[in-house]
Design a protein around this motif. Structure first.
Motif, PDB file in Angstrom:
ATOM      1  N   SER A   1     -17.771   7.473  -6.078  1.00  0.00           N
ATOM      2  CA  SER A   1     -18.569   6.240  -6.049  1.00  0.00           C
ATOM      3  C   SER A   1     -18.069   5.251  -7.111  1.00  0.00           C
ATOM      4  O   SER A   1     -18.057   4.043  -6.873  1.00  0.00           O
ATOM      5  CB  SER A   1     -20.053   6.543  -6.244  1.00  0.00           C
ATOM      6  N   GLY A   2     -17.657   5.761  -8.250  1.00  0.00           N
ATOM      7  CA  GLY A   2     -17.088   4.884  -9.280  1.00  0.00           C
ATOM      8  C   GLY A   2     -15.807   4.225  -8.813  1.00  0.00           C
ATOM      9  O   GLY A   2     -15.578   3.031  -9.050  1.00  0.00           O
TER      10      GLY A   2
ATOM     11  N   ALA B   1     -15.023   3.662  -5.682  1.00  0.00           N
ATOM     12  CA  ALA B   1     -15.380   2.710  -4.627  1.00  0.00           C
ATOM     13  C   ALA B   1     -15.876   1.393  -5.225  1.00  0.00           C
ATOM     14  O   ALA B   1     -15.628   0.321  -4.664  1.00  0.00           O
ATOM     15  CB  ALA B   1     -16.438   3.316  -3.715  1.00  0.00           C
ATOM     16  N   ARG B   2     -16.565   1.472  -6.356  1.00  0.00           N
ATOM     17  CA  ARG B   2     -17.023   0.243  -7.024  1.00  0.00           C
ATOM     18  C   ARG B   2     -15.851  -0.489  -7.699  1.00  0.00           C
ATOM     19  O   ARG B   2     -15.780  -1.717  -7.689  1.00  0.00           O
ATOM     20  CB  ARG B   2     -18.097   0.566  -8.060  1.00  0.00           C
ATOM     21  N   THR B   3     -14.946   0.276  -8.278  1.00  0.00           N
ATOM     22  CA  THR B   3     -13.804  -0.314  -8.978  1.00  0.00           C
ATOM     23  C   THR B   3     -12.802  -0.931  -8.007  1.00  0.00           C
ATOM     24  O   THR B   3     -12.232  -1.979  -8.290  1.00  0.00           O
ATOM     25  CB  THR B   3     -13.088   0.764  -9.826  1.00  0.00           C
TER      26      THR B   3
ATOM     27  N   PRO C   1     -13.068  -1.946  -4.338  1.00  0.00           N
ATOM     28  CA  PRO C   1     -13.853  -2.081  -3.109  1.00  0.00           C
ATOM     29  C   PRO C   1     -13.002  -2.088  -1.834  1.00  0.00           C
ATOM     30  O   PRO C   1     -13.508  -1.747  -0.762  1.00  0.00           O
ATOM     31  CB  PRO C   1     -14.599  -3.405  -3.276  1.00  0.00           C
TER      32      PRO C   1
ATOM     33  N   ALA D   1     -13.194   1.346  -0.516  1.00  0.00           N
ATOM     34  CA  ALA D   1     -14.537   1.951  -0.479  1.00  0.00           C
ATOM     35  C   ALA D   1     -14.725   2.818   0.764  1.00  0.00           C
ATOM     36  O   ALA D   1     -15.511   3.772   0.745  1.00  0.00           O
ATOM     37  CB  ALA D   1     -15.611   0.870  -0.547  1.00  0.00           C
TER      38      ALA D   1
ATOM     39  N   GLU E   1     -14.407   6.616   0.353  1.00  0.00           N
ATOM     40  CA  GLU E   1     -15.347   7.380  -0.471  1.00  0.00           C
ATOM     41  C   GLU E   1     -15.853   8.624   0.255  1.00  0.00           C
ATOM     42  O   GLU E   1     -15.745   9.742  -0.270  1.00  0.00           O
ATOM     43  CB  GLU E   1     -16.526   6.495  -0.889  1.00  0.00           C
TER      44      GLU E   1
END
Length: 158
Positions: free
Chosen positions: A33-34, A36-38, A40, A43, A46
């Motif tokens: 998840s980290g 995917a945020r970093t 995108p 993503a 994930e």
């Protein structure tokens, strides 16, 4: 008869199993998840990443369960029995399945154009390690088969 060596090995197997479960349930999803945020743009990887990493860790857990059972046979002095082969075969199958998971992961990463040449190199090295493990375990299985035959022959003589 329980030897201290078998007990110590079981403690290590238990600790490794617990670590794999923690990674499977908590660490891998947190890292995915980290990431995917970093990044995108990746993503969409994930969920497949979590599933493939979880499967890879599950293969390791299967191996540890099999090793635990084989250690129990050693402690009970029944390792030279036909039932040991099922557990060794399960280890070979789990390591082989891990190889399939690695190849699948490489295809998923390649399809998403998310990997660098370093990822391919690490994946290839991991496959070499997995193939080596399967070969080593297969040789050890053959040694177990021969030792089992020798013990059966010795039992007939005595």
């Amino acid at each position: 008869m329980r030897s201290p060596l078998v007990s110590a090995t079981k403690v290590i197997v238990l600790a490794l199993f617990a670590a794999l479960v923690v990674c499977q349930v908590w660490v891998v999803p947190m890292i995915a998840s980290g990431f995917a945020r970093t990044a995108p743009e990746f993503a969409a990887l994930e969920t497949p990443g979590i599933l493939l990493a979880g499967l890879l860790l599950a293969c390791g857990e299967v191996v540890l369960v099999c090793v635990w059972r084989l250690l129990t046979f050693v402690a009970e002095d029944t390792v030279f029995d036909d039932k040991s082969f099922r557990w060794v075969n399960a280890i070979v199958a789990a390591v082989g399945a891990a190889g399939v998971v690695v190849v699948t992961g490489l295809f998923v990463i390649g399809d998403a154009r998310a990997g660098s040449p370093f990822v391919v190199l690490v994946g290839a090295l991991l496959l070499v390690v997995i193939i080596g493990l399967v070969l080593i375990i297969s040789v050890m299985r053959e040694l177990l088969r021969r030792a089992t035959l020798l013990e059966e022959q010795m039992a007939e003589v005595v």
